[in-house]
Design a protein around this motif. Structure first.
Motif, PDB file in Angstrom:
ATOM      1  N   GLY A   6     -19.726 -44.864  36.909  1.00  0.00           N
ATOM      2  CA  GLY A   6     -19.040 -44.489  35.524  1.00  0.00           C
ATOM      3  C   GLY A   6     -19.334 -45.211  34.277  1.00  0.00           C
ATOM      4  N   PRO A   7     -18.458 -45.970  33.732  1.00  0.00           N
ATOM      5  CA  PRO A   7     -18.836 -46.589  32.216  1.00  0.00           C
ATOM      6  C   PRO A   7     -19.583 -47.698  32.398  1.00  0.00           C
ATOM      7  N   ALA A   8     -19.425 -48.540  33.632  1.00  0.00           N
ATOM      8  CA  ALA A   8     -20.364 -49.581  33.846  1.00  0.00           C
ATOM      9  C   ALA A   8     -21.891 -49.255  34.024  1.00  0.00           C
ATOM     10  N   ALA A   9     -21.997 -48.013  34.662  1.00  0.00           N
ATOM     11  CA  ALA A   9     -23.454 -47.499  34.861  1.00  0.00           C
ATOM     12  C   ALA A   9     -24.027 -47.320  33.324  1.00  0.00           C
ATOM     13  N   ALA A  10     -23.107 -46.608  32.425  1.00  0.00           N
ATOM     14  CA  ALA A  10     -23.522 -46.223  31.252  1.00  0.00           C
ATOM     15  C   ALA A  10     -24.042 -47.644  30.409  1.00  0.00           C
ATOM     16  N   ILE A  11     -23.177 -48.568  30.675  1.00  0.00           N
ATOM     17  CA  ILE A  11     -23.595 -49.858  29.971  1.00  0.00           C
ATOM     18  C   ILE A  11     -24.790 -50.496  30.498  1.00  0.00           C
ATOM     19  N   LEU A  12     -24.839 -50.468  31.661  1.00  0.00           N
ATOM     20  CA  LEU A  12     -26.092 -50.816  32.229  1.00  0.00           C
ATOM     21  C   LEU A  12     -27.342 -50.237  32.000  1.00  0.00           C
ATOM     22  N   ALA A  13     -27.336 -48.912  31.553  1.00  0.00           N
ATOM     23  CA  ALA A  13     -28.558 -47.993  31.168  1.00  0.00           C
ATOM     24  C   ALA A  13     -28.888 -48.406  29.729  1.00  0.00           C
ATOM     25  N   VAL A  14     -27.787 -48.874  29.065  1.00  0.00           N
ATOM     26  CA  VAL A  14     -28.047 -49.223  27.723  1.00  0.00           C
ATOM     27  C   VAL A  14     -28.805 -50.662  27.778  1.00  0.00           C
ATOM     28  N   PRO A  20     -29.469 -41.939  30.549  1.00  0.00           N
ATOM     29  CA  PRO A  20     -28.055 -42.087  31.260  1.00  0.00           C
ATOM     30  C   PRO A  20     -28.325 -41.929  32.745  1.00  0.00           C
ATOM     31  N   VAL A  21     -27.459 -42.395  33.570  1.00  0.00           N
ATOM     32  CA  VAL A  21     -27.823 -42.409  35.131  1.00  0.00           C
ATOM     33  C   VAL A  21     -27.286 -40.940  35.480  1.00  0.00           C
ATOM     34  N   SER A  22     -28.058 -40.432  36.662  1.00  0.00           N
ATOM     35  CA  SER A  22     -27.565 -39.503  37.129  1.00  0.00           C
ATOM     36  C   SER A  22     -26.303 -39.567  37.901  1.00  0.00           C
ATOM     37  N   VAL A 335     -30.475 -61.877  42.298  1.00  0.00           N
ATOM     38  CA  VAL A 335     -29.532 -60.647  42.483  1.00  0.00           C
ATOM     39  C   VAL A 335     -29.979 -59.468  42.088  1.00  0.00           C
ATOM     40  N   GLY A 336     -30.320 -58.498  42.895  1.00  0.00           N
ATOM     41  CA  GLY A 336     -30.977 -57.148  42.635  1.00  0.00           C
ATOM     42  C   GLY A 336     -30.043 -56.070  42.685  1.00  0.00           C
ATOM     43  N   THR A 337     -30.651 -54.998  41.751  1.00  0.00           N
ATOM     44  CA  THR A 337     -29.970 -53.699  41.685  1.00  0.00           C
ATOM     45  C   THR A 337     -31.064 -52.855  42.033  1.00  0.00           C
ATOM     46  N   ILE A 338     -30.774 -52.066  43.296  1.00  0.00           N
ATOM     47  CA  ILE A 338     -31.703 -51.110  43.730  1.00  0.00           C
ATOM     48  C   ILE A 338     -31.406 -49.717  42.841  1.00  0.00           C
ATOM     49  N   LEU A 339     -32.546 -49.334  42.327  1.00  0.00           N
ATOM     50  CA  LEU A 339     -32.585 -48.145  41.525  1.00  0.00           C
ATOM     51  C   LEU A 339     -33.720 -47.097  41.927  1.00  0.00           C
ATOM     52  N   VAL A 340     -33.259 -45.891  41.688  1.00  0.00           N
ATOM     53  CA  VAL A 340     -34.147 -44.566  42.173  1.00  0.00           C
ATOM     54  C   VAL A 340     -34.535 -43.700  40.879  1.00  0.00           C
ATOM     55  N   ARG A 341     -35.584 -43.213  40.976  1.00  0.00           N
ATOM     56  CA  ARG A 341     -36.074 -42.098  39.980  1.00  0.00           C
ATOM     57  C   ARG A 341     -36.467 -40.987  40.734  1.00  0.00           C
ATOM     58  N   ARG A 342     -36.157 -39.688  40.331  1.00  0.00           N
ATOM     59  CA  ARG A 342     -36.778 -38.479  41.311  1.00  0.00           C
ATOM     60  C   ARG A 342     -37.649 -37.401  40.482  1.00  0.00           C
ATOM     61  N   SER A 343     -38.387 -37.009  41.009  1.00  0.00           N
ATOM     62  CA  SER A 343     -39.240 -35.695  40.506  1.00  0.00           C
ATOM     63  C   SER A 343     -38.803 -34.513  41.218  1.00  0.00           C
ATOM     64  N   SER A 344     -38.589 -33.338  40.929  1.00  0.00           N
ATOM     65  CA  SER A 344     -38.602 -32.187  41.618  1.00  0.00           C
ATOM     66  C   SER A 344     -39.901 -31.163  41.387  1.00  0.00           C
ATOM     67  N   ASP A 345     -40.584 -31.383  40.588  1.00  0.00           N
ATOM     68  CA  ASP A 345     -42.017 -30.750  40.472  1.00  0.00           C
ATOM     69  C   ASP A 345     -43.425 -31.441  40.647  1.00  0.00           C
ATOM     70  N   GLY A 346     -43.340 -32.201  41.547  1.00  0.00           N
ATOM     71  CA  GLY A 346     -44.524 -33.012  42.006  1.00  0.00           C
ATOM     72  C   GLY A 346     -44.741 -34.202  41.037  1.00  0.00           C
ATOM     73  N   PRO A 352     -33.695 -39.581  34.946  1.00  0.00           N
ATOM     74  CA  PRO A 352     -33.464 -41.110  34.578  1.00  0.00           C
ATOM     75  C   PRO A 352     -32.988 -41.684  35.983  1.00  0.00           C
ATOM     76  N   PHE A 353     -32.984 -43.050  35.712  1.00  0.00           N
ATOM     77  CA  PHE A 353     -32.718 -43.913  37.084  1.00  0.00           C
ATOM     78  C   PHE A 353     -31.265 -43.641  37.446  1.00  0.00           C
ATOM     79  N   GLU A 354     -31.051 -43.865  38.695  1.00  0.00           N
ATOM     80  CA  GLU A 354     -29.795 -43.732  39.221  1.00  0.00           C
ATOM     81  C   GLU A 354     -29.486 -45.291  40.212  1.00  0.00           C
ATOM     82  N   VAL A 355     -28.481 -45.708  40.170  1.00  0.00           N
ATOM     83  CA  VAL A 355     -28.320 -46.838  40.987  1.00  0.00           C
ATOM     84  C   VAL A 355     -27.854 -46.561  42.371  1.00  0.00           C
TER      85      VAL A 355
END
Length: 398
Positions: A6-14, A20-22, A335-346, A352-355
């Motif tokens: 939610g809002p916390a993720a948006a703040i982290l993105a900034v 923005p986070v998916s 302290v670590g935050t694990i992030l993921v990015r994806r591609s659907s077209d190779g 954008p990153f997701e937490v």
């Protein structure tokens, strides 16, 4: 542990300077191990095929190597089975095993040594990890320099094991076409002068990445460098490992080496960390014939990045994971935050990153798989004043 949403993720993105986070949903991180002495192996701990996920890890206190399996995408795991431990014949076991699977065939590769000789060994299961054959030595080098980091892959063309001879710098691939019962003569694919310990040739190592799919076999390594690697090169086989094309550069910038690879169908994906602290994705939609690179994230002013791993599927999906950590101090661990990015077209376009998980203590050896229709992440998280209380955790995302 808590989830940033939610809002916390948006703040982290900034704060991190990204989009923005998916809205993907991730499960609450859960412990796979509970002995407080378990460590995953960088980008080689997970393999999934035919509905079964396979996990290997090491124990610091005994240097034994353990195996677990899951038939429900990582929701539950079997009891651990020790596949390698120190013995009179192999008094020292390296703490970085590798595993690969295709249907019911599973191959576990690891290194051992005594005072004068280094060994590369495998164990094979032909029933999806329920039972394992005896250890088989497939390479022996008489040297105190040991055998370089190994990687293993399986395709219908056979089992492939790659490693570096640290004496000669030779990049070696060994192939079996009979489920590991025997191996063809070793193939020297290239050479490296890379040493990951500056000015110390005893640490010469190509830091190999290996993937196989269909008739494609892709082998990446670092050909030169003194500490960091100068570049990453790729040699390909298009005939199931019978022969290999000349190596060509796929990344011409300094990195820490260890280009992890994942292949499915015609898709090839990789990840590596640059010496500037950025994490870099590699991708190909033609089995490695052409490879492009993408700088997916860079360090912040008060945070650092650690590379994770990558998983590819035949439909063009690529999942790239990495860790953003706060700096450690004498009294407070990172302290670590694990992030993921994806591609659907190779790998042409990336979300954008997701937490995937937040507030993880001292994260290391993050590994990624696509299992049971979901993304599975496993990692080592350590705590305590000496950071030696370590377990393997997991989370799953849609």
């Amino acid at each position: 542990m808590f989830r940033i949403a939610g809002p916390a993720a948006a703040i982290l993105a900034v704060l991190l300077g990204v989009g923005p986070v998916s809205a993907s949903t991730w499960t609450t991180p859960a412990a796979i191990t509970s002995n407080h002495d378990a460590f995953a192996s960088y980008a080689r701990s997970l393999a999934t095929s035919a509905g079964t996920t396979h996990l290997v890890d090491s124990r610091a206190s005994s240097t034994s190597l353990d195996y677990r399996r899951s038939t429900d995408g990582g929701r539950t795991w079997s009891a651990r089975v020790t596949l390698a431990s120190p013995s009179d014949r192999y008094p020292a076991i390296a703490a970085d095993p590798a595993i690969a699977a295709l249907d019911s065939l599973v191959v576990f590769a690891y290194r051992a040594h005594d005072a004068t000789t280094a060994y590369l060994l495998i164990r094979v299961s032909v029933d999806g990890g329920l039972h394992w054959g005896d250890p088989k030595t497939i390479a022996t080098v008489v040297t105190s320099r040991r055998i370089g980091e190994q990687s293993v892959a399986i395709s219908p063309a056979g089992i492939f094991v790659a490693w570096t001879n640290r004496v000669t710098g030779s990049i070696i691939v060994q192939r079996s076409t009979d489920q590991g019962a025997s191996f063809k003569l070793a193939q020297r694919i290239g050479v490296t002068t890379m040493t990951f310990f500056p000015d110390n040739p005893a640490f010469t190592d190509g830091l190999i990445g290996l993937a196989a799919s269909g008739s494609y076999v892709d082998l990446a390594w670092s050909p030169s460098g003194n500490g960091p690697a100068d570049s990453i090169v790729l040699s390909r086989s298009i005939n199931g490992g019978l022969s290999y094309l000349p190596a060509k550069a796929i990344l011409a910038r300094p990195t820490f080496g260890w280009a992890a690879l994942s292949a499915a169908g015609n898709q090839l994906a990789g990840e590596v960390q640059g010496t500037d602290g950025s994490v870099i994705a590699l991708s190909s939609t033609n089995g490695g014939a052409t490879v492009v690179d993408h700088r997916l994230a860079g360090p912040g002013t008060v945070t650092t990045l650690a590379s994770g791993s990558v998983a590819a599927s035949a439909d063009g999906t690529i999942v790239f994971s990495y860790v953003r950590s706060t700096p450690a101090s004498a009294t407070v661990p990172a302290v670590g935050t694990i992030l993921v990015r994806r591609s659907s077209d190779g790998g042409t376009h990336w979300t954008p990153f997701e937490v995937a998980a937040g507030q993880q203590g001292s994260v290391s050896a993050l590994d990624t798989a696509i299992a049971g229709g979901q993304v599975l992440l496993v990692w080592t998280s350590c705590s305590g004043p000496d950071l030696l209380t370590c377990d393997i955790l997991e989370t799953r995302g849609a």
